[in-house]
Structure formats: C-alpha cells, structure tokens
Design an enzyme around this catalytic site. Structure first.
Site, PDB file in Angstrom:
ATOM      1  N   LEU C  78       0.868  -1.192   0.000  1.00 58.44           N
ATOM      2  CA  LEU C  78       0.000   0.000   0.000  1.00 58.44           C
ATOM      3  C   LEU C  78       0.899   1.234   0.000  1.00 58.44           C
ATOM      4  CD1 LEU C  78      -3.396   0.059   1.026  1.00 58.44           C
ATOM      5  CD2 LEU C  78      -2.165  -1.909   0.179  1.00 58.44           C
ATOM      6  N   GLU C  80       1.224   3.986  -2.754  1.00 55.49           N
ATOM      7  CA  GLU C  80       0.881   4.489  -4.080  1.00 55.49           C
ATOM      8  C   GLU C  80       1.959   5.390  -4.673  1.00 55.49           C
ATOM      9  OE1 GLU C  80      -1.215   4.211  -1.567  1.00 55.49           O
ATOM     10  OE2 GLU C  80      -2.942   3.099  -2.311  1.00 55.49           O
ATOM     11  N   ASP C 105      -9.145   8.036  -6.711  1.00 55.37           N
ATOM     12  CA  ASP C 105      -8.790   8.716  -5.458  1.00 55.37           C
ATOM     13  C   ASP C 105      -7.385   8.338  -5.004  1.00 55.37           C
ATOM     14  OD1 ASP C 105     -11.822   9.478  -4.278  1.00 55.37           O
ATOM     15  OD2 ASP C 105     -11.730   7.689  -5.521  1.00 55.37           O
ATOM     16  N   PHE C 106      -7.021   7.089  -5.237  1.00 60.44           N
ATOM     17  CA  PHE C 106      -5.729   6.621  -4.737  1.00 60.44           C
ATOM     18  C   PHE C 106      -4.575   7.174  -5.581  1.00 60.44           C
ATOM     19  CE2 PHE C 106      -8.360   2.580  -3.676  1.00 60.44           C
ATOM     20  CZ  PHE C 106      -9.071   3.291  -2.720  1.00 60.44           C
ATOM     21  N   HIS C 149     -14.096   7.897  -2.223  1.00 62.48           N
ATOM     22  CA  HIS C 149     -13.956   6.739  -3.120  1.00 62.48           C
ATOM     23  C   HIS C 149     -14.694   6.930  -4.433  1.00 62.48           C
ATOM     24  CE1 HIS C 149     -11.927   4.523  -0.002  1.00 62.48           C
ATOM     25  NE2 HIS C 149     -11.936   3.412  -0.682  1.00 62.48           N
TER      26      HIS C 149
HETATM   27  C1  TPP Z   1      -4.656   4.849  -0.154  1.00 62.61           C
HETATM   28  C2  TPP Z   1      -5.577   3.707  -0.305  1.00 62.61           C
HETATM   29  N1  TPP Z   1      -5.195   2.659  -1.026  1.00 62.61           N
HETATM   30  C3  TPP Z   1      -6.020   1.598  -1.168  1.00 62.61           C
HETATM   31  C4  TPP Z   1      -7.256   1.587  -0.572  1.00 62.61           C
HETATM   32  C5  TPP Z   1      -8.202   0.375  -0.722  1.00 62.61           C
HETATM   33  N2  TPP Z   1      -8.322  -0.309   0.547  1.00 62.61           N
HETATM   34  C6  TPP Z   1      -9.313  -0.050   1.409  1.00 62.61           C
HETATM   35  S1  TPP Z   1      -9.156  -0.893   2.836  1.00 62.61           S
HETATM   36  C7  TPP Z   1      -7.738  -1.627   2.320  1.00 62.61           C
HETATM   37  C8  TPP Z   1      -7.022  -2.624   3.199  1.00 62.61           C
HETATM   38  C9  TPP Z   1      -6.207  -1.994   4.217  1.00 62.61           C
HETATM   39  O1  TPP Z   1      -5.606  -2.981   4.976  1.00 62.61           O
HETATM   40  P1  TPP Z   1      -5.229  -2.723   6.485  1.00 62.61           P
HETATM   41  O2  TPP Z   1      -4.635  -1.370   6.618  1.00 62.61           O
HETATM   42  O3  TPP Z   1      -4.387  -3.869   6.923  1.00 62.61           O
HETATM   43  O4  TPP Z   1      -6.616  -2.715   7.262  1.00 62.61           O
HETATM   44  P2  TPP Z   1      -7.695  -3.885   7.383  1.00 62.61           P
HETATM   45  O5  TPP Z   1      -8.679  -3.719   6.282  1.00 62.61           O
HETATM   46  O6  TPP Z   1      -6.986  -5.187   7.316  1.00 62.61           O
HETATM   47  O7  TPP Z   1      -8.350  -3.665   8.703  1.00 62.61           O
HETATM   48  C10 TPP Z   1      -7.415  -1.213   1.056  1.00 62.61           C
HETATM   49  C11 TPP Z   1      -6.246  -1.653   0.300  1.00 62.61           C
HETATM   50  C12 TPP Z   1      -7.628   2.718   0.152  1.00 62.61           C
HETATM   51  N3  TPP Z   1      -8.825   2.831   0.734  1.00 62.61           N
HETATM   52  N4  TPP Z   1      -6.769   3.748   0.297  1.00 62.61           N
END
Ligand code: TPP
Ligand code: TPP
Ligand code: MG
Ligand code: MG
Lengths: 355, 354, 355, 354
Positions: C78, C80, C105-106, C149
């Site tokens: 994660l 970007e 958004d990302f 989003h």
């Molecule tokens: C900057 C960004 N990149 C990607 C996403 C898509 N996304 C939403 S939740 C998530 C998982 C995040 O994982 P973690 O931080 O481990 O939290 P968890 O969902 O496991 O509680 C992702 C990749 C996002 N919301 N924001």
C-alpha cells in the site's frame, strides 16, 4: 530556495506614493499578517520547512519565532503529506495552522490530504468539524526554476469543492487576504508569486481584511476585460498601458480569489466591455483560464462580441534555461497583442503549443 | 542563533581510517580516485567563482566537501550501472563520467547542454554513461531508481542501480515505501545517503528525533551500514560490498555516509555566518577535507608528490578553462526548441504490430 | 473494493447484436488487452493492489498471473507514491508497466510522481528517456462510495503537459485504447467507470488499436452537440433518445481522449449544430467541462448560436447516502432537460451548487 | 491458491494469557469489557445478516473477530480522549460510546445518521464522545490524529489521541512520516496497529518483507510494543501504559496487536473459500475468539454464568432490534441537504475583530 533572490531583487516596480499611506514591501505585508494573527489568536501557528531559518521563507516569517516562540513557529521534517495531515488534524481540533511551502510543487505531495481530507471533512462529518487551515506557497518563475520548481497548480484546484484558493497581486491584498484566510473556517490555499515579492505597496497597519471570493477592478475600461490574478495582473496592467497607446481601453479585473470565483464581477465587466481575455500564471489548458472562459461563454454569452481568449503557459513543461524561459512565459507584450487582436479583429490567440 | 558550539561532529578516524583500505587498491586506481575528487573540487570552485557573473542562470548546489561520496561510489560501479540523484547532482554526474562541456553548457542554458537547456544544474543527465536521472523534488528519484532496479531484475540484466539521497530525504514517506518495496523484491538498488546534517538551513535535530538511520533502514529488512563519507576508499569498498550483494540477488543496501558541505545549501558562497550552523563546525569539518586527507595518505605512501599534484592541477585547470570557453561560445536554444520532446513520438518496441 | 458489485450487477444495458461481431463483456475486453500485451511484449507487466487476488481488479486481471507468472503480474504494498515512482523508473528503463488502481482517489497520493516526474522526464532530459507508463483506475459511483472513493480526477489532469488521459465508453474502446496506451511511449492515464463494467459490446479478437487523441461521433445530429467521455456518453445517448421524442436531434461526440483533446472534432461538430453541451463524470467546475466549453467559445465562437452549457458534478463533495447520491449525480433526464433548454430557449443550466 | 496451510498463526497464550491481567481490574469493569465486546459482535452479526436486503446501501467492513482491540483500547481512554480510525470503524465507534441508533441511521442513509448520510459506514463519527474522525483512505487518519495530538499538546489539554490502523497502513509513507513527527514533538498519540495479516485479500507476505513492525516503529524513536489482540485485558493494559506515557509528556507509542477478521474484508460474508486464505487458518483463529476466551476466563473466576450471559444477550438483542426499527423508520435526506456544509460559514474565534 534563495537561488532566485538575485533575479527577484533585480525586478523594478513603480514606487507607490507615500502620500497615499504607509508604504511597505510585499514581504513585510505578509510578515505583518502572520505576526498580527499570531498575536491575536493563540490558536494560530506557523509551520513549514525553514520558516525559522535565516532565509525565513523569503523573509515572510522573519522574527516570528523570536516573538512567538518555538512552539508556535516551527520548522518541519521533509514530510509534506504527513505535515498537511498534521495541520489538518490540528485545525480540526481548535487550532489555526498556517502551513507554508517554498513552492506549490511541494503541495502536490500532499494532494491526498489536501483534496481528499482537509477539503472534505466538514462535509463528510455533517458539519461537526471545521478545518481552518491555511496552505501558503510561492510560485517560482525564472532563473532555472525548471519543470519541477515552477508549477502554478491553482488550476488543478479550481474544481475541488470545499477548498478556497486565493492569489494576491498587491502587498495590500497579500496582508488582507492572508488575514482573511486565517480567519476563515475552511481550508484556504494562498498562492503567492515569487516575482511580486519585491513589490512595495500601500499597506495599512493593524488588522484588516480583504474578503475572500470578491474580485476587484484594478482599471476601468470600455473595450475589453482582461481578467486574472496574482502576477498576471501585474502583466495585464503593463499591457493596458500599451493598449491605451493604441486607443484601446482595457478593464482589468483582479479575481483575488479563484475558488470560489466571483462570477458576478466577471459577468458585470463582460457586460460592459463585451470581450474577455483571461490571463493566468498557470497552464493555459484546464484550470483558471478554462473556468473563467467557460463561465463567460455560459453565463455571459449574450454580451460576448468576440471569442473568449486566454493566455496562460503553453502546454509544455517549464524549461529551465533562460532563453527558453523567455519564449515560455507570457509577458505584457504578448497580452497586449492578444487584446489588440481580439478588439480589432475578433481573433483569439491560436493554440500556443503549435506556435 | 549565536552559539558557536559544534552541533555535528566528525566521528571518523581521519587519515588513519584509510589504513585498512589502501592495500586493496592498485596505485593507478588510488590516483584516479584522487584526481577525480580534485577535478570535481576545482570545477565546483570555478563555478562558485563565476556564479555571481550571472551567466549560469541556474540554481546550483555545490558538492564542495562531499567529493568522496560521489567518487568513491562511482568508482565501484560499471559504466552500465545506473546512478540517480536529487538536486545535488554535480559530483554524481562528473564521477559517473558525464561530459564536463555538456554540463557547463547546460548550466549556461545553451542548446548543447546535456539536457538541451531543459533542466539546468539539477538535471545533469547523460544516459550513455549511466547518469540516468535526477529529480529536483526531494525523494523524487528514490522510487524511480528502485523501479530502474526492478527493470534490471526483470530483464535479467547484470546491472546495479545507486540513488543518492540526503539526510532529509529519509523523512519523505516515499523513501520508506521504496525501501520496503526494494527489500520485498530484492531488487539491485543501493540507497546511498549523504548525511550532511542539514536540509537547506534546517539541522537534523529539528526534523528527526535522535536516531540511527541504519536502524531505520534495517527495519525495512534492507542491509544497512555506515561509512565515513570523507574517506573515499571506505566509501568505495562499502559500495563495492553492496554492489556484490545486489549483483548476487541479495537485494538492497542502505549506506549512510556522514559528510559535510563546505558551502551554502544553494548558490556559491558559504552562509554559515547567518548563524544556522556554527562557523567552527564548518571549520572542523574542513580540517577533515576528503581530498586533503586522501592526498596525505597518498603522499605518505609515496604515490603522490607536489610535482605530480601540480601537473594534475594544470591539466584540470586547462580542461576547465576550455570547457567554460566552449560553453560561453555555444548557441542558445530557439523558440522551436521549446516545443520539442513534450511527448515522445517514436514508435515503441511493441509498435510493430496492431 | 467489491462492495458495489451488487449494484453494478443490477445495471441493465442493451445487448449488442451478435450478428455484428463477437460479443464480450467490458471486463473481458480489458482482460484481453492486458493478456495480449503481456503475451506480445516481454516488457509489459501489470501491477496494482490485488491484481492477483480473487477479485482480480473487478475481474480485469483474472487469470493473468497464472498465465504470465508472478514476476509479470503482481500485487503491491500500500504505497501508491512509491509504486508510481517504481513504475515510472521501470518505464524509463525499457519496461511497459500497467499500474492499476481500484479508484482514481488513490492516484492522488501519487500526484507528485505522476505530474512532476512521469509526465516531465521526457522533456526534462531532452528526450533521452521515454516513459511508457499506463496508470489505470476505475471511477466509483453509488452504493455509498462517498467523498473519498468516488472522485473522477480527470479534470485535474487536463492542464498537465506531458500526460495523456483516456476514458473509454465501450468494451471495444476499453480494449483498443488500453492497447494503444500500452503501446504509447508516454504516460497515459486510463479512467474507467465502474458502471460501464457490466456493459457488453462487440469486441474483435486479437490486437487492434483505438487511436489516442481522436474523438468519435456516436450519433450524428443537427441541433446540438453533446460531448463527453466514458459513462457520460452512456447517459448522453439515453438523453438523445428522449430528445428525439421532443424533435431534437442531438449529435453525440465521444471524446475518448480528454488529453490531448481532439479540438478539431469538437469544432467540426459545433460548426454543424451551433450548440454545445459538455457532460463529464467529474466536477463541473474546472476540468473537462471547462476546457471543452472554453475551446468552443475560443475557437468555435462564430458557430455558437447559444451559450456554452455544461453538466458535471455539483461543486460539492460526493455524499455517501443513497438518496443524496440521487440528487448529486446527473442522469439522462437532467442532460435531456439541459439540452432542451439550450435548443429551445438558448439557456444554459444555472450553477448547480445553488439549486 | 489451494493450499490449506495456515500462513498466519496465533502465537498468543490463549486463556492463560489473561492470568497476569485479571487481578488488576474490578469485576464490574471486567463485565463491562465483556458486555461491550458481545454487544459489538451481535450488532455486527445483525448487520451481516441484513446486509443482503440492500437497505444498508453502504460498504461495510465488519470487525467480527477484532472486538478486543477496540474495546480494550477504548476502555483505557477517557471520554475526552480522541479516537481516529480508518475504514474499519464499527468497533471503534461503538466502543468509544457512539450511539447505535445514529450509526444504523447512517448505514441506512437516513438524514439522522451520525453524519447526516454524508459518510456511511466508513465515517462513523461522533465528536461528543471523542470518536473524532475517520478516513476511507488507508493511512489518511494517521497524520490527522497526530495533528489532533499536537493541538492537545499546544493547548495544554490533558488529552490523548489514539489512531487505529491496519497492517497495510504501515506501508503508506505517510504513516512513517507521522511516526517521525510524533516522536520529534513527543505528542500524545498512540498508533494502534491491528495486524490482521491481510489488506483486502493480499497477505502481508506479498506486501512487506518478513519483519518485526516493532523494530520499524522503534526506528522512529517511538515506543513500540506487541500485545495479543485477542486478549481484551492485555490490550487494555498496553493502551493504559501508552496513555500514561503520553499524558506525562513521554510521547507516542506504537502498539501492534495481531488479530484476525473472521469475515471478508468488506461485505457480510466470509470469502475464505475464494482461496486467498486457508479456511483452516480462519478456523484456527476462530477457536481463539476474543469473546469466547474472555468469557471462559470470567466463567472460571465465577464472575459470569449462563443466566448472566443470557440476560446480556436479551438486552442487547432488544437494543439492536429497536435500533434497526428506528433506523428503518427514519426519514431520508432532501435535495437541500446535499448542499449543506460544503463550506463552514460560522465565524471563527478570531472573527470578532478585523
Ligand atoms: C490509499 C488507499 N489505497 C487503497 C485503498 C483500498 N483499501 C481499502 S481498505 C484496504 C485494506 C487496508 O488494509 P489494512 O490497513 O491492513 O486494514 P484492514 O482492512 O486489514 O483492517 C485497502 C487496500 C484505500 N482505501 N486507500
Ligand atoms: C518535496 C520537496 N520538499 C522541499 C524541497 C526544497 N528542498 C530542496 S533541497 C532541500 C534539502 C534537502 O536536504 P537533503 O535531502 O538532506 O539533501 P542536501 O541538500 O543536504 O544534500 C529542500 C528542503 C524540495 N525540493 N522537494
Ligand atoms: Mg542534507
Ligand atoms: Mg489488515
């Protein structure tokens, strides 16, 4: 980034008439606004890379740390995205941060926090939170600033709801708009222009405000409205002088705020002149030129006697070299020629990238 | 700030620190390293001397005092290895084999500058010698170099990538992200951190808690070492070790090299008098000048004497004079040049079909 | 982010006529383009969060890792900003990365790398380096995507020199434009729309290209030009149906590429119809609506019989709630009404934020 | 992926792990913690049960399996302390004292939702109880919470700020930047990392090299601990320690709590069958359910028996039924509501003058 100091210091501006009021420099005007705000409200603080160093953010933060302490005026790590978030979080909790940047280019590192967070929290939490954040940056021009240190990014923000964007063109406005921005309960971006920093002006002492969202007429005229903000107004005023030699009477409208736009003022001026030339310090495509031009054609169509015309930066990254810079940046002459063509021949300038 | 205390001390071994390394290098190589540092110093000094004439209309970030890092590093690389850097490019460009004339033409905004007057001093690039890219945005080059290393890995090329970064660059989140990715994929990249303790005029202490950057790098599972940045041989060997690791698929290394810039962050002069750093601090570091120290070492081992140095100096000075003359006589770009290379037009390798 | 799958699956589109060619889904078209490019050029690789997971980026990357291996189709941390830089660096060194995002958004997290690096390297180093990078993202709409989003950020990029931006509206274009983007030697952003992903279309097998920078007429008409891209074209086509009931013959121009803009096609259509309504999936202010509107007023002024009109998102962050979403997003009815007003009464829609 | 191996094992002590902590808490507090977890579980289950009805038109990220973190953490905070979170908000919101009706109204897109139907499930915010902000952007809330802590410090408030983040959030550069700044300024913030080993369906191993997140945090000079995220008491006490440190000016703490979500990343079901994680892995973690484990501990110490549990269940179930009914009967927003709160219009504190 003081490399351009020599260049900026070599710029020559008309001196204001001291009979009209107190004369101060642009830098001093910004410094006063910060100082007054810090003195007046314990919630205000100033942060940014080098705000407490000897260059003092082009001099605008000079002496502030000595006066208000290290807790309220402080340097930051090189972490633009986090510091934008930190400033936002502080703003959401009763503080009024002024986050200063040498260059708008560095604000691009923090677009996620600025656009997707600061600008949206008030809306997203149904008004529970205000975000009284000021983001300040000075647009670079010349002396090899090049593609990565010269971007005037205001155009990217014109469409972003929840943000305000302000671009002063005089020392008076620099102080009054900064004070308004600090007092505003919304995130406000201020884009200064490095080339205005040498300018002197009439600047009252003490607190005063220039309202955000209101344009001002800098020069009344009959034949054409030249509209823009910041350093573009400087060029436009010079162009207007030349135009008057050709018998053309240009009205100059200083937008002051480019988001939200004072559409009423634009339309009123257009109603009078029937012609509009938009000038901006940023890229010609999209952004300020496009928005103002589109508003004119959308809401002022009946008044338009000639095509909408615009002059901004060509659709090219900024070159670093001096000679190329001269070809790249619009100057008063180019603005005057465009205005002349528009008034005399009803002709807008051709697409710049194919010159 | 009026204190004259030294905030950031040299904690290397000075001349004795060269001892463990000298034996490992051939005499010719030692002399080359010396000459390369001296040449960079003299070029930088001449740029500094002429800067106020305003012929070089470009921001400059001199490497005077930091010659050992670029030279030691480049000495451990092949021509086909790639070097990326931030804004402080002069040393890296010259050490990697960049053309002096093309550099000075660039700085004089001439059309035959190494990037055609598009980039200026912060964008000294010459892909033919592996000076592959720079960014004037702090941290900007770090993920790009990592991507270059990924490309080398994917293409199965025997190529290593080095990226120069400053102490402040470790504060940019993208640098941490790049370390994580580099370690994850074990790409052949070396993060070479010139820790000169300042970001423009901001000391490290106002930007980071007191910490060991090696721990920070190691926390990303990146091999992490510290090396005396005033010791060209120590730098060379640290890079050589990292290069060997990278070439063998062992992944990235982070090298922290404490160094000191003798001049201001930008521009030609020294700005210590403004008080952001103690003049005593600069003086102390000047006394461990990487070139003088190495000269002493070479002198003691009988490889270098005054006549030899003088000959070098003459050669270098002639080269510099000629290069400046060449630059000043070179043509300016035209308006047409402005519109070149906004978009790449050549067909890509995949263009044959479709 | 599969939460909106139910919503997207519930959308109903006209089925194409199999007599006209091979029918495939939008998702399948994207998948084919990736697969063909990967097979054809060893320099192509695909990266992005979850491209190899069971959801497979809305299905577009399904099966690719199995076919081309973990080195050429891979998940990312994660991160970007760094991954945009990594992709840029790889592109600068002989690779052709396709960097996929769930949401535009990302991409805002990576604006520094995209705008200040990828878009500029070719210029900054005088053409030494090409950056054949594709950045792909799917605009979210509905089912509570909300302010963070759902952003359609194409408007922010209209002014950025060095970038290309593409927005397909059909499965045919999704495949052909993606192939063109991968083959292009410049950084190309592709903004898909989540709501198009359920659409089927006629999609030839094998490699073909849809040229970048060329608009296409989707429906010839006499009375008004409705111009836009991506899902806005879907709505515009529906609006055109309604308009024909009112005896209004709308021409629909699909921009396909919004940077660089096919100004010639816009002007040609405007010359025919004399009226222009710009529709976009992004914010109305600034961006695509403003740029196209301004071009019309600047270069097509003589042809304009009515004000320039535009319909985009109101100047408000996206609300998450269902009811608010219905008020927020323009639909075919709103477009038809605006077109009707423009043709019948020469009236552009009022500023949406004050409705 | 067809392997049924367990990639991420529970390595806590299970029920015996509660031993060192039980004595430190009053019985009423222990029961409160249990009840709070049970309540969240039942609410989440009901949301999950009804989700397919499409009345809640909002993305959801259930915390089933992760109740101990939110509850243990919130139990160590005061009402005036602040909690920030990412997309996975339900547990934090409820544990911090957020109103269930307002939550369900929000999820049903009703005008009386806790944020007026602007935010949905990812933006459960109620500043009155210190549920201060969320971001649907991974990492987005981290610097904001840090800034909130800076504000508390500057205003001399006795306030601590906690931000919940996932394992993937440690990959975002902004998180590293925030840790650095927090340590530098010693602001009273706690970075609470729920490490559930996955980001959506991407396992940790495809995103980070094998590393100890505590080292990473400690490399920023942030105090760093790991705590069993299935043990509500261990969580509580770790947070209490961090809170004490923060309140006394000792600066930030990073807490890593290994946990497991029993359901899919988003939506109502479990998606283990798609193969990105082994069902055996989920089953193994379900066997160390934080609520069941704690229930056993309380049962063994005679604090809880079946009738007591049944009473709790009844109470909770009534509350939930009423809250859903309330939400479903609540009004939708109007078009006018859309245009409210784009800009703040109220005068700021400084507005009196000028
Ligand atoms: C900057 C960004 N990149 C990607 C996403 C898509 N996304 C939403 S939740 C998530 C998982 C995040 O994982 P973690 O931080 O481990 O939290 P968890 O969902 O496991 O509680 C992702 C990749 C996002 N919301 N924001
Ligand atoms: C993202 C970004 N922020 C700020 C700057 C302004 N800036 C240019 S060089 C520099 C100092 C960087 O310090 P360091 O990384 O330690 O390198 P050094 O100059 O000491 O070699 C700064 C802050 C920039 N160019 N980019
Ligand atoms: Mg430094
Ligand atoms: Mg996780």
């Amino acid at each position: 980034m003081p490399w351009d100091e020599g260049l900026v210091n070599s710029l020559v501006y008309d001196q204001p008439d001291p009979a009209e009021g107190r004369v101060t420099s642009y830098v001093q005007a910004v410094n006063e606004a910060l100082s007054l705000a810090l003195a007046h409200d314990p919630g205000v603080f100033v942060l940014g890379q080098g705000v407490d160093d000897p260059s003092a953010m082009f001099g605008t933060t000079r002496g502030l740390q000595e006066k208000f302490g290290r807790d309220r005026v402080f340097d930051t790590p090189l972490s633009e995205e986090a510091m934008m978030g930190v400033a936002t979080g502080a703003a959401m909790n009763g503080m009024r941060p002024v986050y200063m940047h040498n260059r708008p280019d560095f604000v691009l590192l923090a677009f996620n926090q600025l656009i997707t967070h600061a600008a949206k929290f008030h809306y997203m939490d149904n008004g529970q939170t205000n975000v009284p954040l000021v983001v300040w940056a000075a647009i670079g021009r010349g002396w090899g600033s090049g593609a990565q240190h010269s971007q005037a990014i205001q155009g990217l923000l014109v469409g972003v709801p929840g943000l305000k964007v302000v671009m002063p063109s005089t020392p008076y406005d620099a102080k009054g708009l900064l004070l308004s921005a600090i007092l505003d309960n919304n995130p406000v971006c201020i884009f200064e222009h490095r080339w205005l920093m040498k300018k002197d002006g009439i600047v009252p002492e003490g607190l005063y405000r220039v309202p955000i969202g209101k344009a001002v007429c800098r020069r009344p005229g009959r034949d054409i409205t030249i509209v823009g903000a910041s350093h573009a107004i400087e060029l436009a005023m010079q162009a207007a002088e030349r135009l008057s030699d050709d018998g053309i009477d240009a009205e100059i409208l200083d937008l002051r705020t480019i988001k939200p736009l004072d559409e009423a003022a634009i339309l009123e001026s257009l109603h009078k002149t029937g012609r509009i030339l938009v000038v901006d310090t940023g890229w010609m495509k999209g952004g300020v030129c496009a928005e103002v031009g589109c508003v004119a054609a959308e809401r002022g169509f009946a008044d338009l006697k000639a095509p909408v015309a615009r002059i901004g930066l060509p659709d090219v990254p900024t070159p670093a070299g001096y000679t190329l810079e001269q070809f790249y940046y619009p100057d008063a002459a180019r603005i005057a020629t465009a205005a002349l063509d528009l008034v005399r021949h009803g002709k807008a300038p051709g697409p710049v990238s194919s010159r | 700030m009026t204190e004259t205390n030294i905030r950031y001390r040299y904690d290397g071994d000075g001349v004795p620190g060269f001892e463990p390394f000298t034996g490992r290098h051939a005499s010719a190589e030692l002399l080359d390293l010396y000459r390369s540092m001296l040449r960079i110093r003299r070029i930088e000094e001449e740029i500094g001397r002429r800067y106020h004439e305003d012929q070089m209309k470009t921001p400059i970030h001199l490497v005077i005092g930091q010659e050992a890092t670029a030279v030691g590093c480049a000495g451990a690389l092949r021509l086909t290895d790639l070097l990326y850097s931030g804004h402080r490019t002069h040393g890296a460009y010259l050490a990697k084999g960049g053309d002096l004339k093309a550099m000075l033409c660039e700085m004089h905004c001439r059309v035959n500058g190494c990037v055609g007057s598009r980039g200026g001093s912060m964008h000294l690039i010459d892909k033919r010698v592996g000076m592959a890219g720079t960014s004037a945005i702090v941290g900007g080059a770090v993920p790009i170099a990592t991507g270059a290393a990924l490309a080398a890995q994917m293409k199965g090329e025997d190529r290593v990538v080095v990226v120069f970064l400053g102490d402040a660059t470790t504060e940019e989140g993208v640098t941490a992200e790049s370390l994580n990715f580099a370690a994850l994929k074990k790409v052949p990249v070396i993060f070479f951190c010139e820790n000169n303790f300042y970001s423009v005029q901001s000391p490290l202490a106002t930007r980071q808690p007191n910490r060991d950057l090696r721990n920070w790098a190691a926390a990303h599972e990146v091999a992490a070492v510290r090396v005396d940045g005033t010791n060209v041989l120590a730098v060379h060997d640290a890079v050589a070790t990292a290069v060997a690791l990278a070439r063998s698929g062992g992944g990235p290394t982070f090298i922290e090299a404490p160094v000191y810039r003798f001049r201001a962050h930008g521009g030609a002069g020294d700005d210590s008098a403004t008080g952001y750093r103690a003049e005593a601090e600069r003086d102390a570091w000047e006394s461990v000048c990487p070139i003088a120290q190495f000269g002493d070492v070479l002198g003691q081992s009988g490889l270098l004497d005054d006549p030899a140095i003088n000959a070098m100096e003459r050669e270098i000075s002639t080269e510099i004079a000629e290069a400046f003359a060449f630059a000043l006589a070179s043509p300016n770009p035209t308006e047409e040049d402005l519109y070149q290379h906004v978009y790449a037009t050549e067909a890509g390798p995949t263009d044959a079909v479709g």
